[in-house]
Design an enzyme around this catalytic site. Structure first.
Site, mmCIF file in Angstrom:
data_model
loop_
_atom_site.group_PDB
_atom_site.id
_atom_site.type_symbol
_atom_site.label_atom_id
_atom_site.label_comp_id
_atom_site.label_asym_id
_atom_site.label_seq_id
_atom_site.Cartn_x
_atom_site.Cartn_y
_atom_site.Cartn_z
ATOM 1 N N HIS A 126 17.709 27.078 22.356
ATOM 2 C CA HIS A 126 17.331 28.470 23.112
ATOM 3 C C HIS A 126 18.259 28.897 24.079
ATOM 4 C CE1 HIS A 126 12.991 27.874 22.297
ATOM 5 N NE2 HIS A 126 13.591 26.514 22.388
ATOM 6 N N LYS A 164 20.423 37.933 33.275
ATOM 7 C CA LYS A 164 19.307 38.755 33.121
ATOM 8 C C LYS A 164 19.634 40.273 33.756
ATOM 9 C CE LYS A 164 16.166 35.022 32.058
ATOM 10 N NZ LYS A 164 15.633 35.546 30.596
HETATM 11 O O1 NBY Z 1 13.785 30.510 25.479
HETATM 12 C C1 NBY Z 1 14.419 31.130 26.697
HETATM 13 C C2 NBY Z 1 15.353 32.078 26.426
HETATM 14 O O2 NBY Z 1 16.031 32.282 27.519
HETATM 15 C C3 NBY Z 1 14.688 33.286 25.884
HETATM 16 O O3 NBY Z 1 15.937 34.080 25.522
HETATM 17 C C4 NBY Z 1 13.937 32.855 24.834
HETATM 18 O O4 NBY Z 1 13.362 34.003 24.293
HETATM 19 C C5 NBY Z 1 12.943 31.869 25.030
HETATM 20 C C6 NBY Z 1 12.236 31.493 23.875
HETATM 21 O O5 NBY Z 1 13.144 30.853 23.027
HETATM 22 N N1 NBY Z 1 14.730 29.759 27.412
HETATM 23 C C7 NBY Z 1 14.137 29.333 28.431
HETATM 24 O O6 NBY Z 1 13.037 29.735 28.700
HETATM 25 N N2 NBY Z 1 15.042 28.205 29.104
HETATM 26 C C8 NBY Z 1 14.486 27.571 30.176
HETATM 27 O O7 NBY Z 1 13.374 27.882 30.693
HETATM 28 C C9 NBY Z 1 15.314 26.292 30.595
HETATM 29 C C10 NBY Z 1 14.617 25.609 31.373
HETATM 30 C C11 NBY Z 1 15.476 24.525 31.980
HETATM 31 C C12 NBY Z 1 16.544 24.036 31.635
HETATM 32 C C13 NBY Z 1 17.364 24.919 30.603
HETATM 33 C C14 NBY Z 1 16.689 26.275 30.090
HETATM 34 N N3 NBY Z 1 17.207 23.089 31.934
HETATM 35 O O8 NBY Z 1 18.593 22.819 31.582
HETATM 36 O O9 NBY Z 1 16.676 22.394 32.748
#
Ligand code: NBY
Length: 800
Positions: free
Chosen positions: A349, A543
């Site tokens: 993602h 963003k």
């Molecule tokens: O996933 C999102 C993307 O930013 C978005 O573009 C996409 O539409 C969506 C579904 O595929 N990513 C996302 O929500 N990621 C996180 O929330 C996230 C949370 C924690 C961590 C990394 C990313 N982390 O490293 O702990």
């Protein structure tokens, strides 16, 4: 199980009195909500049982979707409507003199997630059940969610615990009989038997009991009810070894307290790793247990089970399943590895380097000693194999192996242990293939595929926007409700002035609803006849909420300077949570609030320019915000937003996208065409060159608008403190503007002018909105799930 309104009323009344021992009239709205929720869950239980039995008797393959997040939103209305009993229940309540809305408003959004990744998981659960696919969720039962966002009098974000289960959670069932013993720390004792085979014994471990709570995931107009299993950590009935008793209790408590606890300290990192292994170990155990109830061995696990890893957070599934197969069921390495690869697939993602998970191997060795051994062996075997594939390029091995300089790269492990890897939008998948995972593509040319995200049209159109649903039903019939291809039936009507007028009427009603919601939440009065322009998503530098607020500042300054310059009335809405340790993001929230406070109180401009920050963005807020917006802000730096899913929700509700060529915006743009969206800014290709000669300071020097806007960040204009927003200024000027905000500023101002121009011609605007709705069927998660089922899971539907 009630069959009609009369039976519903009798049962509801009886259950209330039995549960609370007082007259129905004396029960509180929360008690009524819990009773109704329990009744609905019990109503679904027969289908739930049938789904489990039929899956077993049809010997059907099933999917386990492992995700750190499931951002479900409220379940009551969605469950009632999916079960087809909404009318019976709401009319029955009305006859009892009870307001359905008041009951529904008791429900808190489950605090089981943070952003797009979690909401995607929730949309997938709705679509899978509705399409008769057996897809189960596996997650953690977080007691205090992410956090509740409060904005203080200085305009700053303050985090509070999100005690979403305070009143109880009627949807879940505790399943103690399926509890799993999870082991942390300790040492591995190796011994050999008479055949020379190795045996591993985990000694001096700290035990935690993982207790599952199951929530029904109810399909729309079908009997399929899948399971979301939430694991809760409890003290085990094993004496804690070598450790203080109180410390042990609080360590166990911490595992299921929060979504993404702060991992800036070593302690925080251990906690995250604990969370990840905790739900992985428990989830894998229950998959194996279920499989062995219906099959003699695990030989055919990959044929009957698919495990989808939602990002790398659950990637320990790979070594954990290896451990179970080898240490508990006696499989040799090669056979175990074959089963793991057949079973597991991984969704990426993000391409942002700082969001790609890495763990010091030392932590894994301490916390999960047997898992660390298996990871080292995976790494060793991978290196030997990869070296054979590309002896000409030895560096390829060091670039792609999971263990590099004592650090475990989770994405590398996910790639090696999966039979399929996917990106979440076309452009994102191309970046994965050509950039982030370019090396791996040489070794596994067919590994990476695209699965463009989707959103459930039930929650995100039919249920949250009944006015628009009715317009569609009246115009094209109801086929679109069951089959997303039929959204396009609307294309025949986009030129019909009466449909255009009807759409504008629906939008007006929804804008009035939104205005009332904003007033109740913030006390701010917004004009429902103004153009409502919304940016709602997590707060992150890439963003570019900053670009949006800079444009607002520019408009304000220009109107102040030139009384003859006036814009048509605009309302800019922002909703966003910032990670609690993300200082820059929090500073942007404060800036938005300070700008709002000043502009909204300026009699020169307040009739035409209004800015409101809506606190505590969540699924329930989005259900009012999205239908009430005219413009959908999707303005990330090209190449950074993997897909976005908010963009799809706004489009489905007839808002026009104002966006960059990033994520799924690219696909929205090719579906609706440039007449029906406004695209601006540098493309990925352009930024790939610009990055080498970009000088943000030049933009500051050469563009008076940028100069004037940025100066307000360091001259105390907003709240009297000259240093308040220096961090933002420094990011743009001293640190050379990582996300190209200044490079896209001019194009963004022009794009804003273009959208205002289009908005002024009401009928062409309405036509564009209708084209967007008509083309949004592609972004139904029913389509996405169908593609996963066919291309990744090899999954058949359940037949009733
Ligand atoms: O996933 C999102 C993307 O930013 C978005 O573009 C996409 O539409 C969506 C579904 O595929 N990513 C996302 O929500 N990621 C996180 O929330 C996230 C949370 C924690 C961590 C990394 C990313 N982390 O490293 O702990």
């Amino acid at each position: 199980m009630f069959r009609n309104k009369r039976e519903f009323k009798a049962e509801f009344h009886r259950r209330l009195v039995e549960a609370y021992g007082c007259e129905m009239e004396q029960t509180s709205p929360a008690e009524k909500y819990l009773t109704l929720g329990t009744m609905v869950r019990d109503y679904a239980s027969n289908y739930w049982k049938d789904t489990k039995n039929e899956t077993a008797s049809q010997d059907l393959k099933q999917v386990y979707y492992f995700s750190m997040e499931f951002l479900l939103g409220r379940m009551l209305t969605s469950n009632l409507k999916n079960l087809g009993i909404y009318d019976i229940v709401t009319e029955g309540l009305q006859e009892l003199g009870i307001s359905y809305q008041e009951i529904a408003d008791q429900e808190n959004d489950p605090g089981l997630g943070n952003g797009g990744l979690g909401r995607l998981a929730a949309c997938f659960m709705d679509s899978a059940a509705s399409e008769n696919y057996v897809v189960n969720g596996n997650c953690i039962r977080y007691r205090a969610g992410l956090f509740r966002q409060f904005i203080n009098k200085y305009g700053e974000q303050v985090e509070m615990p999100d005690m979403w289960m305070r009143i109880g959670n009627p949807w879940e069932i505790r399943k103690l009989k399926h509890a799993v013993d999870v082991k942390f720390y300790g040492q591995i004792e190796v011994s050999y038997d008479e055949n020379g085979d190795m045996h591993f014994r985990h000694r001096h471990a700290s035990h935690v009991l993982a207790v599952p709570y199951d929530m029904p995931m109810i399909g729309a107009h079908t009997k399929t009810v899948n399971t979301l299993r939430l694991w809760s950590a409890e003290p085990a009935d094993v004496a804690p070894r070598d450790r203080d008793y109180r410390q042990y209790l609080s360590d166990v408590e911490a595992i299921c307290l929060n979504v993404y606890p702060d991992d800036s300290t070593e302690e925080g990192k251990y906690l995250r790793l604990k969370q990840e292994y905790f739900f992985v170990c428990a989830g894998v155990h229950s998959i194996v247990e279920t499989h062995l109830k219906n099959h003699p061995s695990l030989d055919n696990l990959g044929e009957k089970v698919a495990i989808q890893l939602n990002d790398t957070h659950p990637v320990l599934v790979i070594p954990e399943l290896m451990r179970v197969l080898m240490d508990e069921y006696g499989y040799a390495w090669d056979k175990a590895w074959q089963i793991v690869k057949e079973t597991v697939s991984y969704t990426n993602h993000t391409v942002m380097a700082e969001a790609l998970e890495k763990w010091p191997m030392q932590y894994i060795e301490n916390l999960l000693p047997r898992i660390a051994m298996i990871i080292s062996e995976i790494d060793r075997r991978y290196c030997a194999w990869a070296w054979q594939q590309c002896p000409d390029d030895p560096d390829l091995v060091s670039r792609t192996r999971p263990l590099r300089d004592g650090t475990l790269h989770m994405a590398a492990l996910a790639l090696i242990g999966s039979h399929a890897v996917n990106g979440v939008a076309g452009i994102h998948t191309e970046i994965l293939k050509n950039d982030l995972f370019r090396d791996q593509v040489r070794l596994y040319p067919h590994l990476i595929q695209n699965k463009t995200n989707g959103v459930t049209p039930r929650r995100w159109l039919m249920y949250c926007n009944p006015e628009l649903r009715k317009l569609l039903d009246d115009t094209i019939g109801t086929a679109w409700e069951k089959d997303y291809h039929h959204f396009e039936d609307l294309l025949k009507h986009v030129d019909d002035p009466s449909v255009q007028e009807a759409f504008l009427d629906v939008k007006q009603v929804r804008k009035e609803k939104l205005a009332a919601y904003v007033r109740d939440l913030t006390g701010e009065i917004i004009d429902p006849s103004s153009m409502i322009d919304t940016q709602a998503k997590r707060l992150h530098a890439y963003k570019r909420q900053l670009l949006n607020i800079m444009q607002v500042i520019y408009l304000y300054q220009r109107m102040k300077r030139d009384p003859s310059f006036r814009i048509a009335p605009h309302t800019y809405l922002f909703a966003a949570k910032a990670a609690s340790s993300y200082t820059f993001a929090k500073s942007v929230i404060k800036l938005i609030n300070c700008v709002a406070a000043k502009i909204n109180n300026d009699p020169d401009t307040r009739d035409v320019l209004k800015v409101v920050f809506l606190p505590n963005y969540c699924v329930t807020m989005a259900e009012t915000l999205v239908p009430g917006s005219d413009v959908s802000e999707q303005i990330s730096t090209a190449g950074k937003e993997a897909s976005g899913t908010g963009n799809m929700k706004f489009m489905m509700n007839g808002a026009i996208t104002l966006g960059t060529l990033d994520g799924a915006n690219v696909e929205i743009d090719s579906l609706v065409g440039r007449d029906n969206d406004v695209i601006f800014g540098h493309t990925v290709e352009e930024l790939n060159t610009l990055q080498y000669h970009y000088n943000a300071y030049d933009y500051y020097q050469q563009d008076g608008r940028i100069h004037d806007v940025l100066d307000t960040l360091i001259n105390g204009f907003w709240n009297g403190s000259a240093d308040e927003f220096r961090m933002i200024y420094d990011e743009l000027i001293t640190r050379n503007d990582t996300y190209f905000v200044l490079a896209d500023f001019d194009a963004y101002v022009k794009a804003q002018e273009e959208i205002a121009r289009r908005y002024a011609s009401r009928n062409t605007w309405a036509r564009s909105c209708l084209v967007n709705i008509a083309r949004s069927g592609y972004f139904s998660s029913d389509r996405t799930i169908e593609e996963y089922a066919h291309d990744i899971w090899d999954l058949q539907k359940l037949h009733f």
